[in-house]
Design an enzyme around this catalytic site. Structure first.
Site, PDB file in Angstrom:
ATOM      1  N   LYS A 196       0.717  -1.116   0.130  1.00 29.03           N
ATOM      2  CA  LYS A 196      -0.216  -0.328   0.341  1.00 29.03           C
ATOM      3  C   LYS A 196       1.028   0.943   0.040  1.00 29.03           C
ATOM      4  CE  LYS A 196      -4.006   2.610   2.315  1.00 29.03           C
ATOM      5  NZ  LYS A 196      -5.271   2.337   3.247  1.00 29.03           N
ATOM      6  N   ARG A 206     -11.145   9.594   2.192  1.00 30.99           N
ATOM      7  CA  ARG A 206     -10.622  10.232   3.443  1.00 30.99           C
ATOM      8  C   ARG A 206     -11.890  11.110   3.452  1.00 30.99           C
ATOM      9  NH1 ARG A 206      -3.766  10.814   2.902  1.00 30.99           N
ATOM     10  NH2 ARG A 206      -3.866   8.643   2.774  1.00 30.99           N
ATOM     11  N   LYS A 218       0.652  10.132   5.850  1.00 32.03           N
ATOM     12  CA  LYS A 218       0.877   8.521   5.879  1.00 32.03           C
ATOM     13  C   LYS A 218       2.497   7.893   5.858  1.00 32.03           C
ATOM     14  CE  LYS A 218      -3.317   7.882   6.790  1.00 32.03           C
ATOM     15  NZ  LYS A 218      -4.919   6.947   6.827  1.00 32.03           N
ATOM     16  N   GLU A 234       7.364  -6.879   0.613  1.00 39.21           N
ATOM     17  CA  GLU A 234       6.215  -6.705   1.669  1.00 39.21           C
ATOM     18  C   GLU A 234       5.350  -7.683   1.696  1.00 39.21           C
ATOM     19  OE1 GLU A 234       5.149  -4.634   4.172  1.00 39.21           O
ATOM     20  OE2 GLU A 234       6.053  -2.548   4.106  1.00 39.21           O
ATOM     21  N   LYS A 249      -2.574  -1.285  -3.774  1.00 36.90           N
ATOM     22  CA  LYS A 249      -3.152  -0.774  -3.322  1.00 36.90           C
ATOM     23  C   LYS A 249      -2.121   0.677  -3.608  1.00 36.90           C
ATOM     24  CE  LYS A 249      -5.793   1.794  -0.085  1.00 36.90           C
ATOM     25  NZ  LYS A 249      -6.612   1.398   0.972  1.00 36.90           N
ATOM     26  N   SER A 275     -10.614   5.554  -4.107  1.00 34.66           N
ATOM     27  CA  SER A 275     -11.446   6.585  -4.950  1.00 34.66           C
ATOM     28  C   SER A 275     -10.919   7.185  -5.276  1.00 34.66           C
ATOM     29  CB  SER A 275     -11.355   7.262  -3.356  1.00 34.66           C
ATOM     30  OG  SER A 275     -10.146   7.561  -2.720  1.00 34.66           O
ATOM     31  N   TYR A 314     -14.680   0.574  -7.263  1.00 36.46           N
ATOM     32  CA  TYR A 314     -16.240   1.765  -6.434  1.00 36.46           C
ATOM     33  C   TYR A 314     -17.021   1.351  -8.048  1.00 36.46           C
ATOM     34  CZ  TYR A 314     -13.248   2.885  -2.663  1.00 36.46           C
ATOM     35  OH  TYR A 314     -12.995   2.886  -2.317  1.00 36.46           O
TER      36      TYR A 314
HETATM   37  C1  PBG Z   1      -7.459   2.341   5.819  1.00 33.07           C
HETATM   38  C2  PBG Z   1      -8.007   2.355   4.598  1.00 33.07           C
HETATM   39  C3  PBG Z   1      -8.036   3.425   3.413  1.00 33.07           C
HETATM   40  C4  PBG Z   1      -7.940   2.945   2.148  1.00 33.07           C
HETATM   41  C5  PBG Z   1      -8.678   1.569   2.855  1.00 33.07           C
HETATM   42  N1  PBG Z   1      -8.396   2.056   3.537  1.00 33.07           N
HETATM   43  C6  PBG Z   1      -7.290   5.018   3.373  1.00 33.07           C
HETATM   44  C7  PBG Z   1      -5.977   5.426   3.370  1.00 33.07           C
HETATM   45  O1  PBG Z   1      -5.034   4.519   4.070  1.00 33.07           O
HETATM   46  O2  PBG Z   1      -6.097   6.469   3.963  1.00 33.07           O
HETATM   47  C8  PBG Z   1      -8.144   4.580   0.322  1.00 33.07           C
HETATM   48  C9  PBG Z   1      -9.190   3.674  -0.357  1.00 33.07           C
HETATM   49  C10 PBG Z   1      -9.685   4.684  -1.013  1.00 33.07           C
HETATM   50  O3  PBG Z   1      -8.731   5.854  -1.799  1.00 33.07           O
HETATM   51  O4  PBG Z   1     -10.154   4.299  -1.955  1.00 33.07           O
HETATM   52  N2  PBG Z   1      -6.268   2.755   6.225  1.00 33.07           N
END
Ligand code: PBG
Length: 326
Positions: A196, A206, A218, A234, A249, A275, A314
Site C-alpha cells: 500500500k 478520506r 502517512k 512486503e 493499492k 477512490s 467502486y
Molecule cells: C484506511 C484505508 C484507506 C483506504 C482504504 N483503507 C485510506 C488511507 O489509508 O488513508 C483508501 C481507499 C480509497 O481511496 O478508495 N487505512
C-alpha cells in the site's frame, strides 16, 4: 514472416477475437467497497465520488441483496465513525455493538452467502486520523498491532469471512493470524494490504469517511511510490506471516507492481482501484471528455492482464451491469 503471418487474421471478426482473448472479466472478479453510516433511511451521495453512496444499515440490507442478485459476491466494509467516539487508541473499533460489528451482522443476516471483508486500521476511529496509535507525533508499531489483532477477532466474532489489514504496521499479519487461531477462527481469511503506497489518490475516500490525518502524512508507514523491489519484500513477509490474499493499492498507477508480484508469488493478488481513480473517471464523464463505460472496462481488463485475480472497485456494480449486456 509477412505474408505468412498476418496478425490481423486473429482480429478479423468478433468470434475469433473472443476465442483468442487472453483475459476475461466477469462478476466473479469483484469486491465491492461499501461505506456505512449511523442513522436510518440514509443513502447519501459522497460529494467527491459521484454516484457512490454512504448507507445506513436498513438500506445497506437492501443494497447487498441487490448486489447478490447481479452476481457480486464479496463486499469490503468501511464505517464512518462519529467524532465524539474517536480517541488515540481507536477504542470504538473494539465495541462489539459498534457500527462495523452491526454492519457485518446486518449483511450476514440479509445475504448469508455474501463474503464479508472488513478493513482493519485505526484511522476511522482515531482522533489523529492515523492508522495507528500516536505518541509524540510518531505512529507506534507494536502497541498498534495489539489493538488491530483484537479488532480482527471482534470482526470475526461478528461474522466477517476475511479481515483486511490496511494499516501497514510491521508484523500485524502474524499477530492477527495468531489471535484468530487462538480464538478458533481457523477459516477467517486475511487479505493483507501488503503493498500500500502513500498515495494522494486516497483523497476522496478520506473525505467520505472524514479520516484524513490530523497532522503530517502517512509516509512513515505507507510505501514510497518510487519503490518496486520493496513491494516484493512486503508481499513475501506477509505470506510468511499467514496472509491468504495479497493486495496492491492504488491500482492503475501500480500495474507494474501487480505484474511483478504475479510473476513472483502463487497466492491470489487483489488490486484496489481506489477512490481517486474512480473520481477522475466520473468527472471526465460529467465533462463529456471520455466515454466512461468504455474507459472503465478497459481499465478493469488492465488489472486482469497485469495478473490480478480480483479487483476491489467502486465501478463494480456499473461494470457488472454492462458486462451482462454482452
Ligand atoms: C484506511 C484505508 C484507506 C483506504 C482504504 N483503507 C485510506 C488511507 O489509508 O488513508 C483508501 C481507499 C480509497 O481511496 O478508495 N487505512
Amino acid at each position: 514472416m509477412y505474408p505468412l503471418n498476418r496478425n490481423r487474421r486473429l482480429r478479423s471478426c468478433s468470434a475469433i477475437r473472443d476465442l483468442v482473448r487472453e483475459n476475461q472479466l466477469s462478476n466473479n472478479d469483484f469486491i465491492v467497497p461499501l461505506f456505512v453510516v449511523e442513522g436510518k433511511n440514509i443513502k447519501k451521495e459522497i460529494v467527491s465520488m459521484p454516484n457512490y453512496y454512504q448507507w445506513s444499515l436498513d438500506l445497506l440490507e437492501k443494497e447487498v441483496k441487490e448486489l447478490w442478485k447481479i452476481g457480486l459476491k464479496a463486499v469490503l466494509i468501511f464505517t464512518k465513525v462519529d467524532d465524539n467516539l474517536k480517541d488515540n487508541r481507536g477504542t470504538e473499533a473494539l465495541n462489539k455493538d459498534g457500527l462495523m460489528q452491526r454492519a457485518i451482522k446486518t449483511i450476514k443476516n440479509s445475504v448469508p452467502e455474501m463474503l464479508v471483508m472488513t478493513d482493519i486500521a485505526l484511522d476511522p476511529y482515531s482522533s489523529f486520523g492515523h492508522d495507528g496509535i500516536v505518541e509524540n507525533f510518531k505512529i507506534l508499531n507494536d502497541a498498534t498491532i495489539d489493538v488491530l489483532s483484537e479488532m480482527a477477532v471482534s470482526h470475526a466474532t461478528a461474522g466477517a469471512n476475511f479481515v483486511a489489514p490496511s494499516d501497514m504496521m510491521d508484523g500485524r499479519v502474524l499477530k492477527i493470524r495468531e489471535a484468530l487461531e487462538i480464538e478458533g477462527f481457523f477459516e477467517t481469511g486475511i487479505m493483507s494490504y501488503s503493498v500500500k503506497y502513500a498515495s494522494s489518490f486516497y483523497g476522496p475516500f478520506r473525505n467520505a469517511l472524514d479520516s484524513a490525518p490530523g497532522f503530517g502524512d502517512k509516509k512513515t508507514y505507507q510505501m514510497d511510490f518510487a519503490n518496486q523491489k520493496e513491494a516484493i519484500n512486503e508481499a513475501m513477509k506477509d505470506l510468511e506471516e499467514g496472509a491468504d490474499i495479497i493486495m496492491v493499492k492504488p491500482g492503475i498507477t501500480y500495474l507494474d507492481i501487480i505484474n511483478s508480484l504475479s510473476n513472483k508469488i502463487n497466492s491470489p493478488i487483489a488490486a484496489y482501484q481506489v477512490s481517486g481513480e474512480y473520481s477522475m473517471l466520473k468527472i471526465a464523464e460529467e465533462k463529456g471528455f471520455l466515454d466512461y463505460n468504455q474507459v472503465m472496462i478497459e481499465q478493469l481488463f488492465a488489472f486482469k492482464r497485469a495478473g490480478a485475480s480480483m479487483i476491489a472497485s467502486y465501478h463494480a456494480k456499473e461494470a457488472v451491469k454492462l458486462l451482462n449486456q454482452y
